[in-house]
Design a protein around this motif. Structure first.
Motif, mmCIF file in Angstrom:
data_model
loop_
_atom_site.group_PDB
_atom_site.id
_atom_site.type_symbol
_atom_site.label_atom_id
_atom_site.label_comp_id
_atom_site.label_asym_id
_atom_site.label_seq_id
_atom_site.Cartn_x
_atom_site.Cartn_y
_atom_site.Cartn_z
ATOM 1 N N ALA A 3 -1.725 -38.839 -8.749
ATOM 2 C CA ALA A 3 -1.614 -37.662 -7.891
ATOM 3 C C ALA A 3 -1.882 -36.427 -8.735
ATOM 4 N N SER A 4 -2.355 -35.387 -8.091
ATOM 5 C CA SER A 4 -2.519 -34.109 -8.772
ATOM 6 C C SER A 4 -1.129 -33.541 -9.048
ATOM 7 N N THR A 6 -0.349 -30.572 -9.050
ATOM 8 C CA THR A 6 -0.154 -29.365 -8.250
ATOM 9 C C THR A 6 -0.424 -29.675 -6.781
ATOM 10 N N GLY A 9 -1.357 -32.362 -4.166
ATOM 11 C CA GLY A 9 -1.046 -33.638 -4.802
ATOM 12 C C GLY A 9 -2.112 -34.695 -4.609
ATOM 13 N N SER A 10 -3.028 -34.445 -3.711
ATOM 14 C CA SER A 10 -4.092 -35.414 -3.442
ATOM 15 C C SER A 10 -5.406 -34.921 -4.045
ATOM 16 N N PHE A 11 -6.398 -35.784 -4.056
ATOM 17 C CA PHE A 11 -7.709 -35.469 -4.605
ATOM 18 C C PHE A 11 -8.738 -35.503 -3.487
ATOM 19 N N LEU A 16 -14.412 -33.986 -6.424
ATOM 20 C CA LEU A 16 -13.677 -34.361 -7.634
ATOM 21 C C LEU A 16 -14.362 -33.890 -8.915
ATOM 22 N N GLN A 19 -13.828 -30.024 -9.549
ATOM 23 C CA GLN A 19 -12.490 -29.465 -9.494
ATOM 24 C C GLN A 19 -11.828 -29.468 -10.864
ATOM 25 N N HIS A 20 -10.848 -28.605 -11.020
ATOM 26 C CA HIS A 20 -10.055 -28.516 -12.242
ATOM 27 C C HIS A 20 -8.613 -28.832 -11.863
ATOM 28 N N PHE A 21 -7.961 -29.642 -12.679
ATOM 29 C CA PHE A 21 -6.579 -30.037 -12.411
ATOM 30 C C PHE A 21 -5.706 -29.656 -13.598
ATOM 31 N N ILE A 24 -2.378 -34.494 -14.059
ATOM 32 C CA ILE A 24 -2.472 -35.692 -13.223
ATOM 33 C C ILE A 24 -1.218 -36.501 -13.463
ATOM 34 N N CYS A 25 -0.559 -36.888 -12.405
ATOM 35 C CA CYS A 25 0.638 -37.723 -12.498
ATOM 36 C C CYS A 25 0.251 -39.166 -12.225
#
Length: 75
Positions: A3-4, A6, A9-11, A16, A19-21, A24-25
C-alpha cells in the motif's frame, strides 16, 4: 501486499510509472503453517530488494531502520 504510505493508500496502475511515493508499506499475514518462516524470509528478501532498487530504506513498524536483529526478533 503493498500500500502507499500516504492517502489514499492504493496505486493507480495506469499512472504508476509517473507517480512519486513517500513510502510503500509491505505487509503479510502468516497462516500458522509450517511454511511461515520460509514465507517470512522471502517477504524480507523482497522488501530489501525493493528498498535497494528504489534507493530507499527498509523500516520496521515503528519507522525505525530494520536491522538484522529486529528481523530476527520477528522470526
Amino acid at each position: 501486499s503493498a500500500a502507499s504510505a500516504t492517502e489514499p493508500g492504493s496505486f493507480d496502475l495506469e499512472k504508476l510509472g509517473s507517480q512519486h511515493f513517500a513510502g510503500i508499506c509491505l505487509f503479510m499475514q502468516l497462516t500458522g503453517s509450517s511454511n511461515d518462516l520460509d514465507n517470512y524470509e522471502i517477504f524480507l528478501a523482497t522488501a530489501h530488494q525493493l528498498a535497494e532498487e528504489l534507493d530507499g530504506q527498509l523500516l520496521d513498524g515503528t519507522r525505525e531502520l530494520m536491522t538484522d536483529e529486529k528481523a530476527a526478533s520477528h522470526r
